[in-house]
Design an enzyme around this catalytic site. Sequence first.
Site, PDB file in Angstrom:
ATOM      1  N   LYS A   8       0.856  -1.197   0.000  1.00 37.49           N
ATOM      2  CA  LYS A   8       0.000   0.000   0.000  1.00 37.49           C
ATOM      3  C   LYS A   8       0.898   1.256   0.000  1.00 37.49           C
ATOM      4  O   LYS A   8       1.989   1.213  -0.566  1.00 37.49           O
ATOM      5  CB  LYS A   8      -1.000  -0.057   1.158  1.00 37.49           C
ATOM      6  CG  LYS A   8      -1.759  -1.407   1.152  1.00 37.49           C
ATOM      7  CD  LYS A   8      -2.934  -1.481   2.066  1.00 37.49           C
ATOM      8  CE  LYS A   8      -3.599  -2.845   1.944  1.00 37.49           C
ATOM      9  NZ  LYS A   8      -4.807  -2.993   2.738  1.00 37.49           N
ATOM     10  N   HIS A  85      -8.536  -2.969  -6.225  1.00 39.79           N
ATOM     11  CA  HIS A  85      -8.516  -3.113  -4.765  1.00 39.79           C
ATOM     12  C   HIS A  85      -9.662  -2.292  -4.172  1.00 39.79           C
ATOM     13  O   HIS A  85      -9.984  -1.207  -4.672  1.00 39.79           O
ATOM     14  CB  HIS A  85      -7.165  -2.638  -4.212  1.00 39.79           C
ATOM     15  CG  HIS A  85      -6.965  -3.063  -2.784  1.00 39.79           C
ATOM     16  ND1 HIS A  85      -7.583  -2.425  -1.733  1.00 39.79           N
ATOM     17  CD2 HIS A  85      -6.254  -4.083  -2.248  1.00 39.79           C
ATOM     18  CE1 HIS A  85      -7.245  -3.029  -0.606  1.00 39.79           C
ATOM     19  NE2 HIS A  85      -6.436  -4.042  -0.882  1.00 39.79           N
ATOM     20  N   GLU A 157     -11.077 -10.644  -1.356  1.00 40.23           N
ATOM     21  CA  GLU A 157     -10.774  -9.880  -0.145  1.00 40.23           C
ATOM     22  C   GLU A 157     -12.068  -9.297   0.415  1.00 40.23           C
ATOM     23  O   GLU A 157     -12.522  -8.230  -0.048  1.00 40.23           O
ATOM     24  CB  GLU A 157      -9.817  -8.725  -0.455  1.00 40.23           C
ATOM     25  CG  GLU A 157      -8.472  -9.146  -0.996  1.00 40.23           C
ATOM     26  CD  GLU A 157      -7.398  -8.089  -0.721  1.00 40.23           C
ATOM     27  OE1 GLU A 157      -6.407  -8.438  -0.094  1.00 40.23           O
ATOM     28  OE2 GLU A 157      -7.562  -6.920  -1.109  1.00 40.23           O
TER      29      GLU A 157
END
Length: 232
Positions: A8, A85, A157
């Site tokens: 990240k 993401h 996720e």
Amino acid sequence: MIIALNHKSNFNQEEFLNYQEEFKKIQTDHTMILCPSTIHLAQGKTSSIFLGAQNVSAYEKGAYTGEVSAEQLKSYGVSYCIVGHSERREYQKETNEEIGTKITRLFQNGIIPILCIGESKEEREEARVKEVLQEELEMATRNLTEEERNRLIIAYEPIWSIGTGVIPTNDEIHEVFDFIKGLFPNTKVLYGGSANEQNIEELKQVKTIDGYLLGGLSLHPDKLKLFLDRLN
Ligand code: 13P
């Protein structure tokens, strides 16, 4: 297994170089994909790992200030790239359509996309998990060939699990993985969301998991080493 490390927006230059010194000491047979912040990609490649980016421009090249194209990533030795993401879907308002375009750009440049999908807590409570995942998958992959669908990597996720320390039960993961693999039978599927050196003993009982996308844990080489030792 595939172990992708999503740093990240962490580490300044000095911290990243220190990290790499520690990271290089880790010996493993797993396929390791290091996804540092874009600014560290040029210093990221070592012989034992694959390099991954965390994002790519949906544009090819040209007058797109601040964007980094797939071709540019490729020229720095990037072989994989995270797309979609949940943090980018939330903060940059990325849509499934835009994510689909990014996937196309990556394949055009020989980079394998790691497509992140996952439901929110609310969507799970409303029993909409499969509906959400199916829409994210279908809209982002509708222009792909059969061969590209098989080379793609999917990362499941659950949003409520990212950075929270809470993970789904193995039965819940099983159910979602069976669903994804029903739609994409030949595609590798990773699990991501608070996976760590403590819960890996439990997670590894789910035999359909092809690997992990690690966030917080990936920043700590000592804990990462424990995770990999316990995974074996
Ligand atoms: P955490 O492992 O910190 O929950 O993050 C997961 C993630 O978002 C990886 O992409």
